[in-house]
Design an enzyme around this catalytic site. Structure first.
Site, PDB file in Angstrom:
ATOM      1  N   ASP A  68       0.875  -1.176   0.000  1.00  0.00           N
ATOM      2  CA  ASP A  68       0.000   0.000   0.000  1.00  0.00           C
ATOM      3  C   ASP A  68       0.912   1.225   0.000  1.00  0.00           C
ATOM      4  O   ASP A  68       1.665   1.442   0.959  1.00  0.00           O
ATOM      5  CB  ASP A  68      -0.877  -0.050   1.271  1.00  0.00           C
ATOM      6  CG  ASP A  68      -1.822   1.134   1.382  1.00  0.00           C
ATOM      7  OD1 ASP A  68      -1.568   2.182   0.753  1.00  0.00           O
ATOM      8  OD2 ASP A  68      -2.818   1.004   2.120  1.00  0.00           O
ATOM      9  N   VAL A  69       0.853   2.020  -1.064  1.00  0.00           N
ATOM     10  CA  VAL A  69       1.803   3.144  -1.194  1.00  0.00           C
ATOM     11  C   VAL A  69       1.574   4.238  -0.152  1.00  0.00           C
ATOM     12  O   VAL A  69       2.425   5.115   0.014  1.00  0.00           O
ATOM     13  CB  VAL A  69       1.768   3.784  -2.611  1.00  0.00           C
ATOM     14  CG1 VAL A  69       2.228   2.803  -3.663  1.00  0.00           C
ATOM     15  CG2 VAL A  69       0.408   4.372  -2.936  1.00  0.00           C
ATOM     16  N   ASN A  95       2.735   5.486  -9.891  1.00  0.00           N
ATOM     17  CA  ASN A  95       1.521   5.584 -10.707  1.00  0.00           C
ATOM     18  C   ASN A  95       0.217   5.444  -9.916  1.00  0.00           C
ATOM     19  O   ASN A  95      -0.829   5.913 -10.362  1.00  0.00           O
ATOM     20  CB  ASN A  95       1.596   4.491 -11.795  1.00  0.00           C
ATOM     21  CG  ASN A  95       0.252   4.200 -12.413  1.00  0.00           C
ATOM     22  OD1 ASN A  95      -0.246   4.976 -13.237  1.00  0.00           O
ATOM     23  ND2 ASN A  95      -0.386   3.093 -12.012  1.00  0.00           N
ATOM     24  N   TYR A 168      -9.255  14.878  -5.424  1.00  0.00           N
ATOM     25  CA  TYR A 168      -8.383  14.382  -6.510  1.00  0.00           C
ATOM     26  C   TYR A 168      -7.597  15.532  -7.141  1.00  0.00           C
ATOM     27  O   TYR A 168      -6.370  15.460  -7.307  1.00  0.00           O
ATOM     28  CB  TYR A 168      -9.257  13.696  -7.563  1.00  0.00           C
ATOM     29  CG  TYR A 168      -8.504  13.040  -8.700  1.00  0.00           C
ATOM     30  CD1 TYR A 168      -7.993  11.752  -8.569  1.00  0.00           C
ATOM     31  CD2 TYR A 168      -8.330  13.692  -9.915  1.00  0.00           C
ATOM     32  CE1 TYR A 168      -7.315  11.140  -9.616  1.00  0.00           C
ATOM     33  CE2 TYR A 168      -7.663  13.088 -10.972  1.00  0.00           C
ATOM     34  CZ  TYR A 168      -7.160  11.810 -10.816  1.00  0.00           C
ATOM     35  OH  TYR A 168      -6.491  11.213 -11.861  1.00  0.00           O
ATOM     36  N   LYS A 172      -3.538  16.113  -7.181  1.00  0.00           N
ATOM     37  CA  LYS A 172      -2.748  16.201  -8.419  1.00  0.00           C
ATOM     38  C   LYS A 172      -2.068  17.570  -8.533  1.00  0.00           C
ATOM     39  O   LYS A 172      -0.947  17.664  -9.036  1.00  0.00           O
ATOM     40  CB  LYS A 172      -3.621  15.920  -9.643  1.00  0.00           C
ATOM     41  CG  LYS A 172      -4.180  14.490  -9.698  1.00  0.00           C
ATOM     42  CD  LYS A 172      -3.103  13.411  -9.730  1.00  0.00           C
ATOM     43  CE  LYS A 172      -3.694  12.014  -9.954  1.00  0.00           C
ATOM     44  NZ  LYS A 172      -2.686  10.938  -9.925  1.00  0.00           N
TER      45      LYS A 172
HETATM   46  P1  NAD Z   1      -6.619   2.181 -12.315  1.00  0.00           P
HETATM   47  O1  NAD Z   1      -7.695   2.250 -11.308  1.00  0.00           O
HETATM   48  O2  NAD Z   1      -6.612   1.066 -13.291  1.00  0.00           O
HETATM   49  O3  NAD Z   1      -5.181   2.212 -11.619  1.00  0.00           O
HETATM   50  C1  NAD Z   1      -4.921   2.697 -10.334  1.00  0.00           C
HETATM   51  C2  NAD Z   1      -4.012   1.702  -9.647  1.00  0.00           C
HETATM   52  O4  NAD Z   1      -3.646   2.206  -8.347  1.00  0.00           O
HETATM   53  C3  NAD Z   1      -4.732   0.354  -9.431  1.00  0.00           C
HETATM   54  O5  NAD Z   1      -3.917  -0.682  -9.911  1.00  0.00           O
HETATM   55  C4  NAD Z   1      -4.882   0.286  -7.932  1.00  0.00           C
HETATM   56  O6  NAD Z   1      -4.814  -1.025  -7.414  1.00  0.00           O
HETATM   57  C5  NAD Z   1      -3.683   1.106  -7.460  1.00  0.00           C
HETATM   58  N1  NAD Z   1      -3.834   1.532  -6.084  1.00  0.00           N
HETATM   59  C6  NAD Z   1      -4.939   2.080  -5.505  1.00  0.00           C
HETATM   60  N2  NAD Z   1      -4.698   2.287  -4.198  1.00  0.00           N
HETATM   61  C7  NAD Z   1      -3.421   1.880  -3.963  1.00  0.00           C
HETATM   62  C8  NAD Z   1      -2.593   1.831  -2.814  1.00  0.00           C
HETATM   63  N3  NAD Z   1      -3.043   2.266  -1.624  1.00  0.00           N
HETATM   64  N4  NAD Z   1      -1.338   1.337  -2.943  1.00  0.00           N
HETATM   65  C9  NAD Z   1      -0.891   0.887  -4.136  1.00  0.00           C
HETATM   66  N5  NAD Z   1      -1.620   0.904  -5.248  1.00  0.00           N
HETATM   67  C10 NAD Z   1      -2.865   1.395  -5.165  1.00  0.00           C
HETATM   68  O7  NAD Z   1      -6.669   3.584 -13.070  1.00  0.00           O
HETATM   69  P2  NAD Z   1      -5.588   4.286 -14.030  1.00  0.00           P
HETATM   70  O8  NAD Z   1      -6.358   5.167 -14.894  1.00  0.00           O
HETATM   71  O9  NAD Z   1      -4.659   3.278 -14.631  1.00  0.00           O
HETATM   72  O10 NAD Z   1      -4.807   5.200 -12.984  1.00  0.00           O
HETATM   73  C11 NAD Z   1      -3.401   5.210 -12.863  1.00  0.00           C
HETATM   74  C12 NAD Z   1      -2.931   6.613 -12.522  1.00  0.00           C
HETATM   75  O11 NAD Z   1      -3.193   7.472 -13.622  1.00  0.00           O
HETATM   76  C13 NAD Z   1      -3.618   7.250 -11.304  1.00  0.00           C
HETATM   77  O12 NAD Z   1      -2.674   7.968 -10.553  1.00  0.00           O
HETATM   78  C14 NAD Z   1      -4.625   8.190 -11.954  1.00  0.00           C
HETATM   79  O13 NAD Z   1      -4.950   9.270 -11.105  1.00  0.00           O
HETATM   80  C15 NAD Z   1      -3.826   8.637 -13.161  1.00  0.00           C
HETATM   81  N6  NAD Z   1      -4.650   9.226 -14.217  1.00  0.00           N
HETATM   82  C16 NAD Z   1      -5.532   8.458 -14.929  1.00  0.00           C
HETATM   83  C17 NAD Z   1      -6.282   9.051 -15.929  1.00  0.00           C
HETATM   84  C18 NAD Z   1      -7.260   8.293 -16.771  1.00  0.00           C
HETATM   85  O14 NAD Z   1      -7.966   8.920 -17.578  1.00  0.00           O
HETATM   86  N7  NAD Z   1      -7.349   6.987 -16.662  1.00  0.00           N
HETATM   87  C19 NAD Z   1      -6.138  10.415 -16.195  1.00  0.00           C
HETATM   88  C20 NAD Z   1      -5.243  11.163 -15.439  1.00  0.00           C
HETATM   89  C21 NAD Z   1      -4.495  10.548 -14.459  1.00  0.00           C
END
Ligand code: NAD
Length: 270
Positions: A68-69, A95, A168, A172
């Protein structure tokens, strides 16, 4: 293909939140570029292990590590286990991130804290551990020009306000200044720090925004380039930022958003 495959040869990386979405694509692309990858997951061991098996089948090196990060002891253990498996750590892709959306009047303190803990404090805990390890590693025999690379996962919402998502967007926005400040602080150590700011990428985090045609049409109005992003769009950029090809790049945010941050409302003369 050979040149591409060697881009991260002899590198090792930790990718957090790599059991799904963008993190999974980054881990896979880095492994394809020759990098040994620690695939961090929080609660879904199965997809993390499937990814590891796929990488290993293709001749790469990978292990899955639960952590857990937002928990200090977990993050230290994540780095310990990755270092034990691969000998050194050259790249951190921080990430992991979540959303817990509500208008401010309805937002609980728990949901505020959870998002800040994972999306911002998690960046601090992982980057601090990475900097400590990068500094302690031997300076000879480095696979890269830099002493280490940190990539933080931000969002277009590091600059675009987002009503109904104040936890959120605040996290960010924090990642933005965290990245720039850290880059300034550790540049003289030879450590590069950059953020990636995705726009709308098709992953589980924003399923509601692309699952129905109606929602997708609404979303596409915000994307001048006319399509939703794929995790691979972000993964390619992460490989580049991690590699020596980006050796003079630090303290910047790379927007991967099909123009979402370009004020699309002004396309037709405002
Ligand atoms: P996602 O939900 O598939 O990925 C998020 C990951 O974070 C998951 O694998 C989850 O298990 C992990 N996670 C959650 N809580 C955690 C914890 N406490 N410790 C470790 N890992 C944890 O969604 P995504 O879109 O792949 O998101 C990845 C990153 O990209 C995030 O930081 C998100 O904010 C960012 N992001 C995504 C988008 C988009 O449009 N998908 C846009 C901007 C930013």
């Amino acid at each position: 293909m050979a040149a591409k495959a060697s881009r991260l040869a002899h590198h090792t990386a930790i990718v957090t939140g790599a059991s799904s979405g963008i993190g999974l694509a980054i881990a896979e692309a880095m492994a394809a570029a020759g990098c040994a990858v620690a695939v961090n997951y929080h609660s879904h061991a199965e997809p993390a292990q499937e990814l590891v098996d796929r990488i290993v089948e293709q001749g790469g090196r990978a292990i899955a590590i639960q952590a857990d990060v937002s928990k200090e002891a977990d993050v230290v253990r994540l780095f310990d286990e990755a270092a034990r498996a691969f000998g050194r750590i050259d790249v951190l892709v921080s990430n992991s991130g979540i959303q817990k959306d509500a208008a401010i009047a309805d937002l609980s303190l728990d949901d505020w804290n959870t998002v800040i803990d994972i999306n911002l404090t998690g960046q601090f805990l992982c980057a601090r551990e990475a900097v400590r390890r990068f500094r302690a590693q031997p300076t000879s025999g480095r696979p890269a020009r830099s002493a280490g690379v940190i990539i933080t996962m931000s969002s277009v919402h590091e600059t675009i306000p987002w009503a109904g998502h104040i936890n959120y967007a605040s996290a960010k926005g924090g990642v933005h200044m965290f990245t720039r400040t850290l880059a300034q602080e550790v540049a003289s150590d030879g450590i590069r720090v950059n953020a990636i700011a995705p726009g709308a990428i098709k992953t589980p985090i924003n399923r509601d925004a692309w699952e129905s045609n109606e929602e997708l049409t609404k979303l596409l109005r915000l994307i001048p380039y006319g399509r939703i992003g794929e995790p691979g769009d972000v993964a390619k950029a992460a490989v580049w930022l991690a590699s020596d090809e980006a050796d003079y790049v630090t303290g910047t945010t790379l927007y991967i958003d099909g123009g979402m941050s370009l004020y699309p409302e002004f396309r037709d003369n405002g």
